[in-house]
Scaffold this motif. Structure first.
Motif, PDB file in Angstrom:
ATOM      1  N   PHE A  46       1.138  13.438   6.285  1.00 29.18           N
ATOM      2  CA  PHE A  46       1.554  12.139   6.114  1.00 29.18           C
ATOM      3  C   PHE A  46       2.307  12.029   4.866  1.00 29.18           C
ATOM      4  O   PHE A  46       2.353  11.045   4.289  1.00 29.18           O
ATOM      5  N   ARG A  47       3.142  13.209   4.782  1.00 28.41           N
ATOM      6  CA  ARG A  47       3.910  13.241   3.577  1.00 28.41           C
ATOM      7  C   ARG A  47       5.014  12.165   3.643  1.00 28.41           C
ATOM      8  O   ARG A  47       5.226  11.233   2.645  1.00 28.41           O
ATOM      9  N   TRP A  48       5.568  11.884   4.630  1.00 26.04           N
ATOM     10  CA  TRP A  48       6.554  10.566   4.524  1.00 26.04           C
ATOM     11  C   TRP A  48       6.132   9.432   4.699  1.00 26.04           C
ATOM     12  O   TRP A  48       6.754   8.361   4.445  1.00 26.04           O
ATOM     13  N   PHE A  49       5.013   9.200   5.145  1.00 25.21           N
ATOM     14  CA  PHE A  49       4.233   7.868   4.957  1.00 25.21           C
ATOM     15  C   PHE A  49       3.853   7.697   3.433  1.00 25.21           C
ATOM     16  O   PHE A  49       3.989   6.449   2.924  1.00 25.21           O
ATOM     17  N   LYS A  50       3.335   8.574   2.655  1.00 25.57           N
ATOM     18  CA  LYS A  50       3.157   8.341   1.121  1.00 25.57           C
ATOM     19  C   LYS A  50       4.747   8.387   0.447  1.00 25.57           C
ATOM     20  O   LYS A  50       4.643   7.783  -0.368  1.00 25.57           O
ATOM     21  N   ALA A  51       5.636   8.832   1.016  1.00 26.17           N
ATOM     22  CA  ALA A  51       6.813   8.437   0.354  1.00 26.17           C
ATOM     23  C   ALA A  51       7.665   7.227   0.536  1.00 26.17           C
ATOM     24  O   ALA A  51       8.278   6.832  -0.184  1.00 26.17           O
ATOM     25  N   ILE A  52       6.965   6.412   1.621  1.00 21.73           N
ATOM     26  CA  ILE A  52       7.410   5.068   1.586  1.00 21.73           C
ATOM     27  C   ILE A  52       6.975   4.255   0.321  1.00 21.73           C
ATOM     28  O   ILE A  52       7.812   3.367  -0.484  1.00 21.73           O
ATOM     29  N   LEU A  53       5.647   4.704  -0.151  1.00 26.71           N
ATOM     30  CA  LEU A  53       5.094   3.895  -1.551  1.00 26.71           C
ATOM     31  C   LEU A  53       5.874   4.361  -2.565  1.00 26.71           C
ATOM     32  O   LEU A  53       6.190   3.804  -3.619  1.00 26.71           O
ATOM     33  N   ASP A  54       6.670   5.225  -2.842  1.00 28.73           N
ATOM     34  CA  ASP A  54       7.577   5.799  -3.794  1.00 28.73           C
ATOM     35  C   ASP A  54       9.071   5.229  -3.856  1.00 28.73           C
ATOM     36  O   ASP A  54       9.927   5.635  -4.537  1.00 28.73           O
ATOM     37  N   ASN A  55       9.217   4.489  -2.695  1.00 32.53           N
ATOM     38  CA  ASN A  55      10.691   3.651  -2.661  1.00 32.53           C
ATOM     39  C   ASN A  55      10.578   2.301  -2.594  1.00 32.53           C
ATOM     40  O   ASN A  55      10.341   1.703  -1.517  1.00 32.53           O
ATOM     41  N   PRO A  56      10.341   1.820  -3.935  1.00 41.80           N
ATOM     42  CA  PRO A  56      10.199   0.476  -4.005  1.00 41.80           C
ATOM     43  C   PRO A  56      11.292  -0.681  -3.319  1.00 41.80           C
ATOM     44  O   PRO A  56      11.003  -1.627  -2.720  1.00 41.80           O
ATOM     45  N   ASP A  57      12.630  -0.017  -3.026  1.00 41.68           N
ATOM     46  CA  ASP A  57      13.367  -0.800  -2.573  1.00 41.68           C
ATOM     47  C   ASP A  57      13.247  -1.096  -1.000  1.00 41.68           C
ATOM     48  O   ASP A  57      13.352  -2.139  -0.466  1.00 41.68           O
ATOM     49  N   PHE A  58      12.405  -0.068  -0.403  1.00 36.87           N
ATOM     50  CA  PHE A  58      12.211  -0.425   1.078  1.00 36.87           C
ATOM     51  C   PHE A  58      10.935  -1.487   1.183  1.00 36.87           C
ATOM     52  O   PHE A  58      11.022  -2.023   2.025  1.00 36.87           O
ATOM     53  N   ILE A  59      10.041  -1.330   0.171  1.00 33.84           N
ATOM     54  CA  ILE A  59       8.836  -2.151   0.264  1.00 33.84           C
ATOM     55  C   ILE A  59       9.472  -3.696  -0.095  1.00 33.84           C
ATOM     56  O   ILE A  59       9.004  -4.662   0.777  1.00 33.84           O
TER      57      ILE A  59
END
Length: 266
Positions: A46-59
């Motif tokens: 689930f590494r890349w799902f956790k990486a979503i949280l580290d990219n506030p621009d995408f959120i």
């Protein structure tokens, strides 16, 4: 009784696999533990799902897409319902032209629409604003709502409304208590399709956004032009999951066969 033969079932299965294949590949890639696109994945991570949280621009872009989809789908529904009632029931001069006008965004190339919206919004100095995005997306998604609501309107038995009117109900009461409940499946189905279309729209949106109103598809497109990693697949998987949940909810409430192909009510 099953009306499909063996070969027909095989053809349907192959066609469904062909349509679903790209989505299954994207979902598989999103679980890869490596830093590059890998299918099938060597392990489940689930590494890349956790990486979503580290990219506030995408959120932030996802929230803008969500708000944009809600606003444009609601606005298009408010426009499409009275238009469908007028087009589906009344006979007046310009009826066909009015229907063609509402459906015209489906026939105009999206690149042409993007350039036209860019010029139009610039005239009113709202280019790149959230209001401008909502107005443009409402124009794009209104045909989807109109088609489904129009199908519901033509199937309504008007004698029920006439009975309510003969008992003294006002036009607004008849609409609110009789007409709207009867066409509600088409309204809800059209709203959901409009929301999904707006949430996923890229070609027109890329012409009219600015850095503060960048939507999720535009952010993904910009990311792909710079680098390609499984983060894109994990975000795409989340969007696929959102779409599936919406369609399951609509199917549970009204039935997709009833909404999309006019099947019998449950």
């Amino acid at each position: 009784m099953n009306r499909n033969g063996f070969w027909a079932l095989c053809f349907n299965a192959l066609f469904a696999l062909f349509m679903m294949g790209p989505l299954l590949v994207v979902i598989g890639v999103s679980f890869t533990p490596t830093g590059y696109l890998e299918f099938p994945p060597s392990a489940i991570s689930f590494r890349w799902f956790k990486a979503i949280l580290d990219n506030p621009d995408f959120i932030d872009a996802a929230w803008i897409s969500l708000e944009l989809g809600l606003a444009s789908a609601t606005l298009s529904t408010l426009l499409a319902v009275p238009a469908a009632l007028a087009i589906g029931r009344e006979r007046f001069r310009g009826r066909d032209a009015l229907q063609a006008l509402f459906l015209s965004p489906l026939t105009v190339p999206t690149v042409v629409l993007g350039v036209a919206f860019l010029r139009f919004l610039s005239l009113f100095d709202i280019n790149g604003t959230f209001l401008g995005l909502v107005l443009c997306h409402a124009v794009i998604v209104t045909p989807f709502v109109l088609r489904l609501v129009l199908a519901s309107v033509t199937g309504v038995d008007r004698s029920i409304e006439m009975a309510a009117t003969s008992l003294g109900a006002s036009h607004w009461t008849v609409f609110r208590r009789v007409t709207l409940p009867l066409i509600l499946p088409g309204v809800v189905g059209g709203w959901v399709l409009a929301f999904i279309t707006s949430f996923d729209e890229l070609t027109v949106t890329v012409f009219i956004v600015n850095p503060s109103t960048t939507t999720l598809p535009v952010r993904l497109f910009s990311h792909i032009t710079q680098t390609t990693d499984p983060l894109i697949a994990s975000i795409s998987t989340m969007v696929i999951l959102l779409t599936v949940l919406l369609m399951l909810a609509v199917n549970k409430l009204y039935g997709l066969d009833r909404l999309l192909i006019g099947g019998e009510a449950r």
